[in-house]
Design a protein around this motif. Structure first.
Motif, short mmCIF file in Angstrom:
data_model
loop_
_atom_site.label_atom_id
_atom_site.label_comp_id
_atom_site.label_asym_id
_atom_site.label_seq_id
_atom_site.Cartn_x
_atom_site.Cartn_y
_atom_site.Cartn_z
N ALA A 86 0.83 -1.20 0.00
CA ALA A 86 0.00 0.00 0.00
C ALA A 86 0.87 1.26 0.00
O ALA A 86 0.58 2.24 -0.70
N ASP A 87 1.96 1.24 0.78
CA ASP A 87 2.83 2.41 0.85
C ASP A 87 3.62 2.61 -0.45
O ASP A 87 3.84 3.74 -0.89
N LEU A 88 4.04 1.53 -1.07
CA LEU A 88 4.73 1.64 -2.36
C LEU A 88 3.80 2.26 -3.41
O LEU A 88 4.20 3.14 -4.18
N ASP A 136 2.95 13.58 4.36
CA ASP A 136 2.47 14.37 3.21
C ASP A 136 1.46 15.43 3.62
O ASP A 136 1.44 16.52 3.06
N TYR A 137 0.61 15.07 4.57
CA TYR A 137 -0.55 15.91 4.83
C TYR A 137 -0.66 16.51 6.22
O TYR A 137 -1.19 17.61 6.38
N PHE A 138 -0.19 15.82 7.27
CA PHE A 138 -0.76 16.14 8.56
C PHE A 138 0.21 16.28 9.73
O PHE A 138 -0.02 17.07 10.63
N ALA A 139 1.28 15.49 9.76
CA ALA A 139 2.12 15.42 10.96
C ALA A 139 2.75 16.76 11.32
O ALA A 139 2.80 17.15 12.49
N GLY A 140 3.26 17.47 10.30
CA GLY A 140 3.89 18.77 10.55
C GLY A 140 5.20 19.00 9.82
O GLY A 140 5.43 20.09 9.29
N PRO A 141 6.13 18.02 9.76
CA PRO A 141 7.34 18.19 8.96
C PRO A 141 7.02 18.46 7.50
O PRO A 141 5.98 18.03 7.00
N SER A 176 3.70 4.92 10.83
CA SER A 176 4.21 6.16 10.24
C SER A 176 4.25 6.03 8.72
O SER A 176 5.29 6.24 8.08
N SER A 177 3.11 5.71 8.15
CA SER A 177 2.99 5.61 6.70
C SER A 177 3.30 6.96 6.06
O SER A 177 2.99 8.01 6.63
N HIS A 186 11.63 9.90 0.32
CA HIS A 186 10.95 9.36 1.50
C HIS A 186 11.56 8.01 1.84
O HIS A 186 11.73 7.16 0.95
N LEU A 187 11.85 7.79 3.12
CA LEU A 187 12.35 6.49 3.57
C LEU A 187 11.47 6.01 4.73
O LEU A 187 11.37 6.68 5.75
#
Length: 421
Positions: free
Chosen positions: A246-248, A353-358, A347-348, A320-321
């Motif tokens: 799913a992440d790939l 991309d959207y929400f965490a903050g970094p 931590s997908s 992204h890693l």
């Protein structure tokens, strides 16, 4: 996805589009025309490239209000919460002016000053990217940039997507222009009758935007020339193939040229993930895009051990890693090159991309070897402060003069000697 055993250095296939000579000439002509004709060129190019005939370039307050009315409150609240998270993270990056005095009375230091003005490019076309607005605007706001001018190509309704307008408003953007492409970059760089020039342009775009940013760099600053999105996942036998697949695919659906790579120490995980990718790909709405990405730029590598896998990850220097191992925090110290590092099962990559903050504006195409995510520092300048005391110069002027003469610069030497002779 192809499964390969690692036997030597790994070199994944990446898509690097530097543009054709014809594209470069087109961009150069557009920039010249905007510089010569100003607003009229923007109207003409918007009609030509976007098939939209505008009577005004600036987004009105009425359009912003309408965007709020059109959007579900749930989505507005999500944008507000994401903006708060992004602001909070970037406030941790803020650096202050600092000074120190030595024992001889000299004062040295560094003055931090926000840029006066920044242009933010937000892609348009068939998709809307409120996240791109937040990620590019919030660090500039935190840095203290007084003027932020946002540009984005208009849709058939002659306005911008609702989510983009709401995100811009929540981020505090007061100046929004309905123009995209190379012409928008030229307007931000050199100005028109209505759009004042800026000091720096940030934000992603298509090849014409990238080429235009390259052309104006030097007259103003830019953030980077970004390539297609990419993800590398480092996984051991504890990872879950369904989640890895799913992440790939989360990156593969971005672009036919996006790169999705799994590096694992488990042959079983490699085989099961390959099966899962095919299964999940089948009913993906952006099937054709993701399929081309996986076929042309996807790969699974099986390493003999974790250290060999880490060596491969550092060679790839991914944007992204994800680290999906038993003890991901123990792995971090061994990672030298990655734009953003996502640790553990929960931590997908879309969390970042959207929400965490970094920030999700990250180095691509292996440039994580020498560059960093977009940050508050990208919107600030540093000035050195030097205030030598009489005692300090008395102690050192002969050495300074000697150094100047070593380089054959007599006037430099005399400038410091003039205080004492």
């Amino acid at each position: 996805m192809k499964i390969q055993q690692i036997t030597k250095e790994v070199s994944i296939k990446r898509s690097v589009d530097s543009g054709t000579e014809e594209q470069r000439k087109t961009v150069q002509q557009i920039i010249r025309t905007v510089r010569e004709q100003g607003d009229q060129a923007l109207f003409d190019y918007t009609k030509q490239f976007d098939q939209v005939e505008l009577t005004s370039l600036k987004v009105t307050q009425e359009e912003i209000d309408q965007a709020y009315e059109n959007m579900k409150q749930e989505h507005i609240d999500i944008i507000k919460e994401a903006a708060a998270n992004i602001r909070k993270f970037h406030e941790k990056q803020l650096r202050e002016t600092w000074l120190y005095a030595d024992q001889h009375g000299s004062v040295l230091g560094q003055k931090m000053t926000p840029l006066d003005s920044v242009g933010v490019y937000v892609p348009g076309g068939t998709a809307a990217y409120p996240s791109s607005v937040l990620m590019n605007v919030m660090p500039a706001k935190v840095a203290g940039v007084k003027r932020i001018a946002m540009v984005s190509p208009p849709g058939k309704t002659t306005s911008l997507p609702d989510g983009v307008l709401v995100a811009a408003n929540e981020a505090g953007v007061k100046e929004i222009w309905k123009v995209g492409g190379s012409q928008a970059v030229a307007a931000l760089a050199y100005g028109t009758e209505t759009i004042r020039p800026v000091d720096k342009i940030v934000g992603p775009g298509n090849i014409y935007v990238a080429l235009a940013k390259r052309e104006v760099f030097g007259d103003i600053d830019i953030d980077m020339i970004a390539g297609p999105s990419e993800i590398t996942i480092l996984a051991d036998e504890t990872a879950i193939p369904r989640e890895l697949a799913a992440d790939l695919l989360s990156q593969a659906e971005h672009d036919m040229r996006a790169s999705s790579v799994l590096v694992t120490t488990s042959q079983n995980i490699a085989e099961q993930t390959a099966i899962e990718v095919e299964r999940q790909l089948a009913d993906l709405p952006r099937y054709e895009i993701a399929k081309q990405s996986i076929e042309n730029y996807g790969a699974i590598y099986v390493a003999d051990n974790l250290f060999q896998a880490l060596d491969v990850v550092n060679q790839l220097a991914p944007e992204h890693l994800e680290v999906m191992t038993k003890n991901p925090f123990e792995i971090v110290k061994h990672i030298r090159h990655a734009g953003a590092i996502f640790l553990g099962r929960y931590s997908s990559e879309p969390v970042g991309d959207y929400f965490a903050g970094p920030n999700h504006v990250l180095p691509t195409n292996g440039t994580a070897r020498f560059s960093s995510p977009l940050s508050v520092d990208d919107f600030m300048k540093k000035s050195s402060i030097i205030a030598y005391s009489e005692e300090a110069l008395q102690r050192n002027y002969e050495k300074i003069a000697a150094f100047a003469r070593l380089e054959g610069l007599e006037a430099h030497a005399r400038a410091v000697e003039a205080r004492f002779k």
